[in-house]
Design a protein around this motif. Structure first.
Motif, mmCIF file in Angstrom:
data_model
loop_
_atom_site.group_PDB
_atom_site.id
_atom_site.type_symbol
_atom_site.label_atom_id
_atom_site.label_comp_id
_atom_site.label_asym_id
_atom_site.label_seq_id
_atom_site.Cartn_x
_atom_site.Cartn_y
_atom_site.Cartn_z
ATOM 1 N N TYR A 19 0.826 -1.207 0.000
ATOM 2 C CA TYR A 19 0.000 0.000 0.000
ATOM 3 C C TYR A 19 0.862 1.260 0.000
ATOM 4 N N GLU A 20 0.455 2.219 -0.804
ATOM 5 C CA GLU A 20 1.088 3.533 -0.798
ATOM 6 C C GLU A 20 0.051 4.553 -1.253
ATOM 7 N N SER A 21 0.005 5.693 -0.578
ATOM 8 C CA SER A 21 -0.968 6.722 -0.910
ATOM 9 C C SER A 21 -0.251 8.028 -1.205
ATOM 10 N N GLU A 22 -0.567 8.611 -2.334
ATOM 11 C CA GLU A 22 -0.014 9.915 -2.691
ATOM 12 C C GLU A 22 -0.945 11.045 -2.256
ATOM 13 N N SER A 23 -2.230 10.731 -2.042
ATOM 14 C CA SER A 23 -3.216 11.780 -1.778
ATOM 15 C C SER A 23 -3.404 12.095 -0.296
ATOM 16 N N ALA A 24 -3.084 11.181 0.613
ATOM 17 C CA ALA A 24 -3.277 11.421 2.043
ATOM 18 C C ALA A 24 -2.259 10.597 2.824
ATOM 19 N N PRO A 25 -1.910 11.057 4.028
ATOM 20 C CA PRO A 25 -0.960 10.291 4.836
ATOM 21 C C PRO A 25 -1.598 9.019 5.389
ATOM 22 N N VAL A 26 -0.736 8.081 5.752
ATOM 23 C CA VAL A 26 -1.175 6.847 6.394
ATOM 24 C C VAL A 26 -0.830 6.967 7.873
ATOM 25 N N VAL A 27 -1.825 6.743 8.713
ATOM 26 C CA VAL A 27 -1.630 6.771 10.158
ATOM 27 C C VAL A 27 -1.442 5.333 10.627
ATOM 28 N N SER A 28 -0.294 5.066 11.247
ATOM 29 C CA SER A 28 0.003 3.752 11.810
ATOM 30 C C SER A 28 0.068 3.919 13.324
ATOM 31 N N VAL A 29 -0.826 3.226 14.038
ATOM 32 C CA VAL A 29 -0.897 3.353 15.489
ATOM 33 C C VAL A 29 -0.707 1.984 16.117
ATOM 34 N N TYR A 30 0.184 1.920 17.085
ATOM 35 C CA TYR A 30 0.418 0.706 17.872
ATOM 36 C C TYR A 30 0.027 1.036 19.309
ATOM 37 N N LEU A 31 -0.941 0.295 19.852
ATOM 38 C CA LEU A 31 -1.448 0.568 21.190
ATOM 39 C C LEU A 31 -1.210 -0.620 22.108
ATOM 40 N N ASP A 32 -0.695 -0.344 23.282
ATOM 41 C CA ASP A 32 -0.494 -1.343 24.319
ATOM 42 C C ASP A 32 -1.755 -1.337 25.178
ATOM 43 N N LEU A 33 -2.543 -2.394 25.141
ATOM 44 C CA LEU A 33 -3.849 -2.428 25.802
ATOM 45 C C LEU A 33 -3.850 -3.165 27.131
#
Length: 159
Positions: free
Chosen positions: A18-32
């Motif tokens: 996956y790659e997007s030129e039109s919008a950023p990609v948000v990658s979130v890692y959460l410790d639950l």
């Protein structure tokens, strides 16, 4: 439910493509983990929304997902982009992450997920006695499957 090793590698393959030129990609890692002394994940997401206004909509999608799904795993990785093509991918994990992380870029940040896949490879454990055998399959830090085979009662142990 946690992800198996096979599906984790499939998710990694999809995210790597996956790659997007039109919008950023948000990658979130959460410790639950509930016993973690660090900042709760809801406060972490609120602070991230204040710091990164360009990702406010994507962070809101993440908050809505967590509220509706109520994940039961120890860790959660979510990848979101409102660009073309749109992206929403979540991965529940039983392996520890060691804190919350946020990455915003043109492509998903998969290094922590790849590292977990390498640190917690799949393996099996077989417990055997004269009457039964139990096979456990572990992947990504959690028990994935269990199979029990019992011997028929009798004088011989040929089964």
């Amino acid at each position: 439910m946690s992800v198996s090793a096979d599906s984790l590698h499939a998710v990694l393959d999809r995210l790597a493509d996956y790659e997007s030129e039109s919008a950023p990609v948000v990658s979130v890692y959460l410790d639950l983990k509930p016993d973690q002394p660090r900042q709760p994940f809801k406060a972490f997401l609120e602070d991230a929304g204040k710091e990164h206004e360009e990702a406010t909509n994507d962070l809101e999608k993440i908050r809505a997902f967590i509220e509706s799904e109520k994940p039961t795993s120890q860790a959660l990785a979510i990848f979101v982009s409102s660009g073309e093509p749109p992206l929403f991918e979540s991965v529940q994990l039983e392996a520890p992450l060691g804190g919350h992380r946020l990455y915003i870029d043109r492509e998903p940040h998969v290094f922590p997920l790849e590292r977990l896949a390498d640190q917690y490879p799949s393996y099996a454990a077989l417990l055997v006695n004269t009457n039964a055998a139990r096979l456990y399959v572990f992947s990504a830090g959690a028990a994935e499957r269990q199979l029990t085979v019992r011997n028929k009662k009798g004088k011989r142990v040929s089964a």
